[in-house]
Design an enzyme around this catalytic site. Sequence first.
Site, PDB file in Angstrom:
ATOM      1  N   CYS A   1       7.790   6.737  34.567  1.00 28.87           N
ATOM      2  CA  CYS A   1       6.985   7.938  34.830  1.00 28.87           C
ATOM      3  C   CYS A   1       7.559   8.704  36.026  1.00 28.87           C
ATOM      4  CB  CYS A   1       5.521   7.570  35.004  1.00 28.87           C
ATOM      5  SG  CYS A   1       4.416   9.013  34.929  1.00 28.87           S
TER       6      CYS A   1
ATOM      7  N   HIS B   1       4.248   4.413  30.229  1.00 29.77           N
ATOM      8  CA  HIS B   1       3.933   3.300  31.140  1.00 29.77           C
ATOM      9  C   HIS B   1       3.923   1.951  30.413  1.00 29.77           C
ATOM     10  CE1 HIS B   1       2.761   5.420  34.882  1.00 29.77           C
ATOM     11  NE2 HIS B   1       2.531   6.416  34.056  1.00 29.77           N
TER      12      HIS B   1
ATOM     13  N   GLU C   1       4.253  -0.917  31.746  1.00 27.41           N
ATOM     14  CA  GLU C   1       3.558  -1.920  32.566  1.00 27.41           C
ATOM     15  C   GLU C   1       2.071  -1.963  32.267  1.00 27.41           C
ATOM     16  OE1 GLU C   1       2.519   1.740  34.814  1.00 27.41           O
ATOM     17  OE2 GLU C   1       4.231   1.063  33.628  1.00 27.41           O
TER      18      GLU C   1
END
Length: 241
Positions: free
Chosen positions: A113, A215, A217
Site C-alpha cells: 500500500c 493488503h 497482511e
Amino acid sequence: MTVKIGIASNHLIHPNPRFDTNYVDYVQIGYVDGLRQSGAQPFILPLGLPDEAAAYIDAVDGLLLTGGQGVTPVVYGDEPIQQVAETDIYRDQFEIALVKAAVAAGKPILGICRGEQIINVALNGTLYQDIYVQAGVNGKHNQAPTSWEIPTQHVTTTAGSWLNTLFGERFLVNTFHHQAIHELGDNLTAVAKSDDGIVEAIESADKRIFGVQFHPEMMFETHPEFLKIFQHLIDTVNETV
C-alpha cells in the site's frame, strides 16, 4: 540461513486515548506474522533520521515497507490538494532513505500500500494525491465498513510478472487507499491494475523490488494464499545472496 527482514515502523504523531502523549513506534502484527509464517525473522526498524538508513539496511537481508499515512506531496514535487489527509514527512524522508540504501546494497524490497507508493517516490515517480479527483476513478478503493480480510475488488496481472506467477491472471484483493501511483519511478513497471486502471502492483527491472497496493497482511489468516507475497520476498533474498 534465517532470512532477516527489516520492517519500517510507523509512529504516533497525535495524542490518543490509549497512549495520550506517550508516543510510540509500531508495526501492525499482520506484517510481523506474515513474515514469521513464511520463515523469516522480522526486525522492526524504529523511525530514524535519513542518514541512519544505511546502517539499518546493513543489519538486515531485505526490507518491508508497510501501509499508513499518505505520502507528503512535496517530496515528489507537488503542492498538496484539499483532499490530502494526514501525512508525515519525517516518515517519508526516512523510508525514502531506506529504499535508496537497500537499492545501493542490492537488497530486496517489498512495499505494501503506502509502501508501494514510497518505493515509487524514492525512485523518482509521482502519485495521485487523490484518485477520485485526479484520476477520475469511479470504483470503490476503500472497502470500509466491509471487514478488511474480505477481498472485494479484482486485479488483472501482467503475464510473466512476479504476481502473475504467484496468482495467475486475475484474482480478488482487498482495498484501502485514496492515493496511488501516477508516473512510475525509475526502472519500475506496473504489473497489475484494477478494472478502473489503478496500479495495483509493481516490479523493478532487476526483479529485486516489488509492491502491491492491496493488503495481504490483512487477508492471509483467512486466505492463506496471500502468504505467497511474503514468501516471495524471502525467496528473492535467498536468490540474491
